[in-house]
Design an enzyme around this catalytic site. Structure first.
Site, mmCIF file in Angstrom:
data_model
loop_
_atom_site.group_PDB
_atom_site.id
_atom_site.type_symbol
_atom_site.label_atom_id
_atom_site.label_comp_id
_atom_site.label_asym_id
_atom_site.label_seq_id
_atom_site.Cartn_x
_atom_site.Cartn_y
_atom_site.Cartn_z
ATOM 1 N N LYS A 92 10.147 4.023 0.091
ATOM 2 C CA LYS A 92 9.035 4.436 -0.758
ATOM 3 C C LYS A 92 9.558 5.440 -1.776
ATOM 4 C CE LYS A 92 5.946 7.228 1.120
ATOM 5 N NZ LYS A 92 4.738 7.812 1.725
ATOM 6 N N ARG A 139 7.919 -2.611 2.553
ATOM 7 C CA ARG A 139 8.112 -2.686 4.000
ATOM 8 C C ARG A 139 8.506 -4.078 4.394
ATOM 9 N NH1 ARG A 139 3.293 0.831 6.621
ATOM 10 N NH2 ARG A 139 3.712 2.636 5.353
ATOM 11 N N ASP A 193 6.135 8.600 10.809
ATOM 12 C CA ASP A 193 6.658 9.480 9.759
ATOM 13 C C ASP A 193 5.850 10.771 9.601
ATOM 14 O OD1 ASP A 193 4.483 8.027 8.797
ATOM 15 O OD2 ASP A 193 5.161 8.152 6.731
ATOM 16 N N GLU A 231 -8.611 9.390 4.952
ATOM 17 C CA GLU A 231 -8.810 7.952 5.127
ATOM 18 C C GLU A 231 -9.192 7.689 6.572
ATOM 19 O OE1 GLU A 231 -6.393 5.143 2.669
ATOM 20 O OE2 GLU A 231 -4.825 6.519 3.280
ATOM 21 N N GLU A 232 -9.943 6.614 6.763
ATOM 22 C CA GLU A 232 -10.350 6.239 8.116
ATOM 23 C C GLU A 232 -9.168 5.897 9.004
ATOM 24 O OE1 GLU A 232 -9.630 2.963 9.032
ATOM 25 O OE2 GLU A 232 -8.852 2.714 6.996
ATOM 26 N N SER A 233 -8.025 5.611 8.385
ATOM 27 C CA SER A 233 -6.839 5.193 9.132
ATOM 28 C C SER A 233 -6.052 6.384 9.663
ATOM 29 C CB SER A 233 -5.957 4.347 8.232
ATOM 30 O OG SER A 233 -5.666 5.054 7.026
ATOM 31 N N THR A 270 0.828 -1.206 0.000
ATOM 32 C CA THR A 270 0.000 0.000 0.000
ATOM 33 C C THR A 270 0.865 1.258 0.000
ATOM 34 O OG1 THR A 270 -1.545 -1.235 1.404
ATOM 35 C CG2 THR A 270 -1.966 1.099 1.193
ATOM 36 N N ARG A 296 -8.762 -6.519 7.988
ATOM 37 C CA ARG A 296 -9.435 -5.322 8.489
ATOM 38 C C ARG A 296 -10.924 -5.432 8.177
ATOM 39 N NH1 ARG A 296 -5.004 -2.563 9.829
ATOM 40 N NH2 ARG A 296 -3.381 -2.060 8.317
ATOM 41 N N LYS A 313 -0.654 12.511 3.009
ATOM 42 C CA LYS A 313 -1.448 12.929 4.148
ATOM 43 C C LYS A 313 -0.514 13.638 5.127
ATOM 44 C CE LYS A 313 -1.373 8.236 6.030
ATOM 45 N NZ LYS A 313 -1.474 7.104 5.101
ATOM 46 N N SER A 373 6.211 3.992 8.447
ATOM 47 C CA SER A 373 5.063 4.708 8.990
ATOM 48 C C SER A 373 4.836 4.442 10.478
ATOM 49 C CB SER A 373 3.825 4.357 8.168
ATOM 50 O OG SER A 373 2.758 5.193 8.524
ATOM 51 N N HIS A 374 3.695 3.860 10.797
ATOM 52 C CA HIS A 374 3.290 3.672 12.189
ATOM 53 C C HIS A 374 3.771 2.332 12.740
ATOM 54 C CE1 HIS A 374 0.602 2.163 9.195
ATOM 55 N NE2 HIS A 374 0.242 1.219 10.046
ATOM 56 N N THR A 432 -8.057 2.176 -0.825
ATOM 57 C CA THR A 432 -7.193 2.500 0.302
ATOM 58 C C THR A 432 -5.786 2.827 -0.185
ATOM 59 O OG1 THR A 432 -8.445 1.105 1.786
ATOM 60 C CG2 THR A 432 -6.143 1.469 2.360
ATOM 61 N N ASP A 475 2.116 9.962 13.821
ATOM 62 C CA ASP A 475 2.740 8.641 13.772
ATOM 63 C C ASP A 475 4.234 8.710 13.451
ATOM 64 O OD1 ASP A 475 2.516 9.369 11.097
ATOM 65 O OD2 ASP A 475 2.284 7.298 10.436
ATOM 66 N N ASP A 489 2.577 11.461 9.020
ATOM 67 C CA ASP A 489 1.476 11.713 8.096
ATOM 68 C C ASP A 489 0.103 11.404 8.688
ATOM 69 O OD1 ASP A 489 1.838 9.001 8.015
ATOM 70 O OD2 ASP A 489 2.065 8.852 5.835
ATOM 71 N N ARG A 490 0.067 10.697 9.822
ATOM 72 C CA ARG A 490 -1.242 10.401 10.437
ATOM 73 C C ARG A 490 -1.549 11.372 11.558
ATOM 74 N NH1 ARG A 490 -2.433 3.980 10.738
ATOM 75 N NH2 ARG A 490 -1.867 3.566 8.577
HETATM 76 C C1 G1P Z 1 -2.914 1.261 5.948
HETATM 77 C C2 G1P Z 1 -4.197 2.058 5.985
HETATM 78 C C3 G1P Z 1 -4.281 2.947 4.771
HETATM 79 C C4 G1P Z 1 -3.045 3.823 4.680
HETATM 80 C C5 G1P Z 1 -1.793 2.961 4.726
HETATM 81 C C6 G1P Z 1 -0.522 3.802 4.780
HETATM 82 O O1 G1P Z 1 -2.909 0.428 4.817
HETATM 83 O O2 G1P Z 1 -5.314 1.218 6.061
HETATM 84 O O3 G1P Z 1 -5.441 3.718 4.846
HETATM 85 O O4 G1P Z 1 -3.046 4.580 3.493
HETATM 86 O O5 G1P Z 1 -1.817 2.127 5.880
HETATM 87 O O6 G1P Z 1 -0.475 4.604 5.915
HETATM 88 P P1 G1P Z 1 -3.293 -1.137 4.896
HETATM 89 O O7 G1P Z 1 -2.399 -1.749 5.933
HETATM 90 O O8 G1P Z 1 -4.719 -1.182 5.334
HETATM 91 O O9 G1P Z 1 -3.065 -1.649 3.506
HETATM 92 ZN ZN ZN Z 2 2.614 7.229 8.408
#
Ligand code: G1P
Ligand code: ZN
Length: 542
Positions: free
Chosen positions: A125, A21, A278, A362-364, A17, A495, A375, A112-113, A343, A276, A280-281
């Site tokens: 990335k 990683r 990096d 995004e909901e995340s 996504t 999810r 983001k 990321s997180h 997503t 988070d 972006d959240r």
């Molecule tokens: C997750 C989140 C998605 C976000 C991505 C990167 O991806 O659900 O909204 O863009 O992290 O931060 P997923 O693990 O669901 O593929």
């Molecule tokens: Zn992030």
């Protein structure tokens, strides 16, 4: 000075996504990072003499890969690299630097997180010249290249000094070490009314921001404390650590529990937020109320015109498919278009470039706008503060009046982490097999009106992305969505996204899990979550 090194392919370098990683020991294998970086360069054209931006979230292995990336950029013919001091750039700051300095693209090192450390996660990335994540046609080309790569190019030079700002020569390429915060803070000052926020804060409005020992520490210190005048100590955990202090730098109710508890106390600050790994959240919590990311997107869209950067109004709103429909109602009222994408932030890039959407989410816990192509956690925090400074109401009052106007979308996501991959894939396949027969079926009072596997037709470039999540829609607008994570590094993460629209204000005070209980049970009945995964309960509920 430029060496060509023979290598052999790895078969697991498929970007997910958000980039590639893997666990750190995977990245530490011989030539693993080098192969992937060379595959990126081999998939691009026309960068000779151009600028490349490089930076990361400071996690374990960041500095090592930054050295490799710079030496490989020099060997591959880039003219200049801009790198954040200490190898640090938040994801949105990197996006801004790429745009501002008209770079060809950027390499952002982050998972990321996800947790960091010697046995935790790392990521690479590639972002394109608009500052956003590479679209699928590029990530597909990178993956194809990783499967056949047989050599990479690297400058055989000493390590670059990353800690002093200024320019230096690396094998004929210029490397400029820049302050990671300055350009980003300047952009935020353009978008938001800092004077209004400063006066809100000086009137006694208390703000607390948890940087979670991750990259936003220096950004939040500079902006929230130095420029907006919040007292020292308002920004918590502001030193970026390679292992994030042993925590998951994920700003949700599980990993930012201490902040949540603080915000629910009688003597809570007025506004709490976190970001988070990096940057972006975002997590937004008002005194006594957690604002779901889906609601936050809707609220920000409805009130964005109160900030100088958005006073002309919004062109459109975009949200990922699993994100709740709260933003749809705002778009409808504003008379603007709502775009529903798969997503992942990369799907917003075309809409933003084409001027079709101004705000995305995004909901995340990801929200952002056309100011960059990622983001942006701190951006969301500052837009909230700007809105609060103008409206002079509490977060809880603003949320409640939003629900009264638009109705409430009860929403929750249930994650089942590190599930056996075969079991997770089996669950999805079995759901796909039911798509044709589900419509018309009833489960208690819930009647299925439609079921599909979401496919996205990009209105800008005409590309089609299939299999983006199973949607089961019920009469009255409730729905359940199932998808597998594309960012995990071990096993599979299932999810399950659950949503119910409630127009009746007298029913807006129900606890979220209780309001969704029947849908949660039906999700299990249809997908066989418990029986297939062997799990009694989700690992994380957000
Ligand atoms: C997750 C989140 C998605 C976000 C991505 C990167 O991806 O659900 O909204 O863009 O992290 O931060 P997923 O693990 O669901 O593929
Ligand atoms: Zn992030």
């Amino acid at each position: 000075m430029i060496k060509t090194i023979a290598t052999t392919p790895y078969d697991d370098q498929k970007p997910g996504t958000s980039g590639l990683r893997k666990k750190v020991p995977v990245f530490q294998q011989k030539n693993y990072a080098e192969n992937f970086i060379q595959a990126i360069f081999d998939s691009l054209e026309g960068f000779a003499g151009e600028t490349l931006v490089i930076g990361g979230d400071g996690r374990f292995y960041n500095r090592e890969v930054i050295q490799i990336a710079i030496k490989m950029a020099a060997a591959n013919g880039f003219g200049r690299v801009l790198v954040g001091r200490g190898g640090i750039l938040s994801t949105p700051a990197a996006s801004n630097i790429i745009r501002k300095y008209k770079a060809f693209g950027g390499i952002v090192l982050s998972a990321s997180h996800n947790p960091g450390g010697p046995t935790e996660d790392f990521g690479i990335k590639y972002n394109i010249g608009n500052g956003g994540p590479a679209p699928e046609k590029i990530t597909d080309a990178i993956y194809a290249r990783t499967k056949v790569i047989d050599s990479y190019k690297i400058a055989d030079v000493e390590d670059i000094n990353l800690d002093n700002e200024g320019a230096q020569d690396v094998a004929g390429m210029s490397v400029t070490v820049i302050d990671p915060v300055t350009d980003y803070a300047a952009l935020m000052e353009e978008l938001f009314d800092f004077a209004a926020i400063r006066s809100l804060i000086s009137s006694g409005f208390n703000v607390v921001f948890d940087a979670m020992s991750a990259v936003t520490g220096p950004y939040a210190k500079e902006i929230i404390e130095n420029r907006l005048g919040a007292p020292k100590g308002s920004v918590l955990n502001f030193v970026p650590l390679p292992d994030f202090g042993g925590h998951h730098p994920d700003p949700n109710l599980v990993h930012a529990r201490a902040l949540y508890d603080q915000m629910m106390a009688d003597d809570a600050p007025d506004f709490g937020a976190a970001s988070d790994g990096d940057g972006d959240r975002n997590l937004i919590i008002g005194k006594g109320i957690f604002v779901t990311p889906s609601d936050s997107l809707a609220l920000l869209a409805a009130n964005a015109h109160l900030a100088p950067g958005y006073s002309a109004g919004l062109a459109g709103i975009a949200r990922s498919m699993p994100t709740s429909g709260a933003a749809d109602r705002v778009a409808e009222k504003l008379g603007i278009k709502l775009y529903e994408t798969p997503t992942g932030w990369k799907f917003f890039g075309n809409l933003l470039d084409a001027g079709l959407a101004t705000i995305c989410g995004e909901e995340s816990a990801g929200t952002g706008s056309n100011h960059v192509r990622e983001k942006d956690g701190l951006w969301a925090v500052l837009l909230w503060l700007n809105i609060l400074a103008v409206r002079k109401e509490s977060v809880i009052d603003i949320v409640h009046s939003h629900w009264a106007t638009y109705g409430r979308n009860y929403y929750s996501r249930h994650d089942y982490e590190e599930v056996d991959s075969a079991a997770a894939n089996g669950l999805v396949t079995a759901l796909r097999d039911q798509l044709a027969t589900l419509p018309g079926k009833s489960f208690g009072a819930l009647k299925v009106v439609a079921a599909d596997d979401f496919a996205y037709h990009d209105p800008v470039d005409g590309s089609v992305s299939k299999n983006q999540g199973i949607r089961i829609l019920f009469e009255g607008g409730s729905r359940v969505v199932f998808r597998l994570s594309g960012t995990g590094t071990s096993g599979a993460t299932l999810r399950v996204y659950i949503e119910r629209f409630e127009p009746d204000t007298s029913r807006h005070g129900i606890e979220t899990q209780a309001a969704l209980a029947d849908l949660i049970a039906v999700a299990d009945e249809i997908a066989g979550i418990r029986s297939r995964t062997g799990r009694d309960a989700p690992s994380v509920i957000t």
